[in-house]
Scaffold this motif. Structure first.
Motif, PDB file in Angstrom:
ATOM      1  N   GLU A 185     -90.864  60.512 -21.207  1.00  0.00           N
ATOM      2  CA  GLU A 185     -91.001  60.957 -22.699  1.00  0.00           C
ATOM      3  C   GLU A 185     -89.851  60.634 -23.199  1.00  0.00           C
ATOM      4  N   SER A 186     -89.821  60.277 -24.442  1.00  0.00           N
ATOM      5  CA  SER A 186     -88.826  59.987 -25.421  1.00  0.00           C
ATOM      6  C   SER A 186     -89.108  60.187 -26.846  1.00  0.00           C
ATOM      7  N   GLY A 200     -87.823  62.695 -28.865  1.00  0.00           N
ATOM      8  CA  GLY A 200     -87.785  64.259 -29.420  1.00  0.00           C
ATOM      9  C   GLY A 200     -86.370  64.368 -29.936  1.00  0.00           C
ATOM     10  N   LEU A 212     -93.313  60.640 -30.600  1.00  0.00           N
ATOM     11  CA  LEU A 212     -92.966  60.445 -29.348  1.00  0.00           C
ATOM     12  C   LEU A 212     -93.583  59.534 -28.680  1.00  0.00           C
ATOM     13  N   CYS A 246     -94.324  57.655 -24.493  1.00  0.00           N
ATOM     14  CA  CYS A 246     -94.497  58.209 -22.903  1.00  0.00           C
ATOM     15  C   CYS A 246     -94.545  56.973 -22.272  1.00  0.00           C
ATOM     16  N   ARG A 251     -97.515  70.758 -25.177  1.00  0.00           N
ATOM     17  CA  ARG A 251     -96.376  71.542 -25.641  1.00  0.00           C
ATOM     18  C   ARG A 251     -95.942  72.990 -25.245  1.00  0.00           C
ATOM     19  N   VAL A 282     -91.034  71.915 -26.156  1.00  0.00           N
ATOM     20  CA  VAL A 282     -90.819  70.768 -25.373  1.00  0.00           C
ATOM     21  C   VAL A 282     -92.112  69.912 -25.319  1.00  0.00           C
ATOM     22  N   TYR A 283     -92.186  68.796 -25.401  1.00  0.00           N
ATOM     23  CA  TYR A 283     -93.522  68.218 -25.286  1.00  0.00           C
ATOM     24  C   TYR A 283     -93.478  67.156 -24.120  1.00  0.00           C
ATOM     25  N   TYR A 284     -94.837  67.526 -23.355  1.00  0.00           N
ATOM     26  CA  TYR A 284     -94.937  66.922 -22.158  1.00  0.00           C
ATOM     27  C   TYR A 284     -95.968  65.776 -22.264  1.00  0.00           C
ATOM     28  N   GLN A 323     -90.940  64.884 -17.418  1.00  0.00           N
ATOM     29  CA  GLN A 323     -90.013  66.021 -17.678  1.00  0.00           C
ATOM     30  C   GLN A 323     -90.027  66.674 -18.985  1.00  0.00           C
ATOM     31  N   THR A 329     -89.939  66.413 -23.489  1.00  0.00           N
ATOM     32  CA  THR A 329     -88.734  65.970 -24.663  1.00  0.00           C
ATOM     33  C   THR A 329     -88.615  67.081 -25.538  1.00  0.00           C
ATOM     34  N   GLN A 330     -87.460  67.503 -25.817  1.00  0.00           N
ATOM     35  CA  GLN A 330     -87.397  68.661 -26.722  1.00  0.00           C
ATOM     36  C   GLN A 330     -87.667  68.038 -28.477  1.00  0.00           C
TER      37      GLN A 330
END
Length: 121
Positions: free
Chosen positions: A6-7, A9, A20, A22, A38, A92-94, A113, A115-116
């Protein structure tokens, strides 16, 4: 080995928006339903949105009208955009991959993992 990364955040002001992404290590995205979950501090992880390979979508009530999930199968990437952010969207988003289209955490096999996302008032 399937990897989801993920990216996107970060720190956002209330009322703002976030996008976001993924990315999957292999062509997982093409065959799986992809979901976003999340987890807020001190709370259990919760469903946010999901999308099938044929673009059927499912949203949590808390993000309906504010969030949009999309995917680009040719790029093995799934996105989640949300506007009108609230402090309670912090967490945190998964990203996750599973079948079928559903909002149950245990139905998703692969997880990133996280992303916040922090929404400030």
């Amino acid at each position: 080995q399937v990897q989801l990364v993920e990216s996107g955040g970060g720190l956002v002001q209330a009322g703002g928006s976030v996008r976001l992404s993924c990315s999957a290590s292999i062509q997982t995205v093409k065959s799986y339903t992809m979901g976003w979950f999340r987890q807020a501090p001190g709370k259990e992880r919760e469903f946010v949105a999901a999308i099938t390979r044929i673009m059927r979508t499912l949203y949590a009530d808390s993000v309906k009208g504010r969030g949009t999930i999309s995917r680009e199968n040719n790029k093995d990437t799934v996105y989640f955009e949300m506007s009108g952010l609230k402090v309670e969207d912090t967490g945190v988003y998964y990203c996750a991959a599973g079948v079928p289209l559903n909002d149950e955490e245990n139905k998703y096999t692969y997880w990133g993992q996280g992303t916040q996302v922090t929404v400030s008032s």
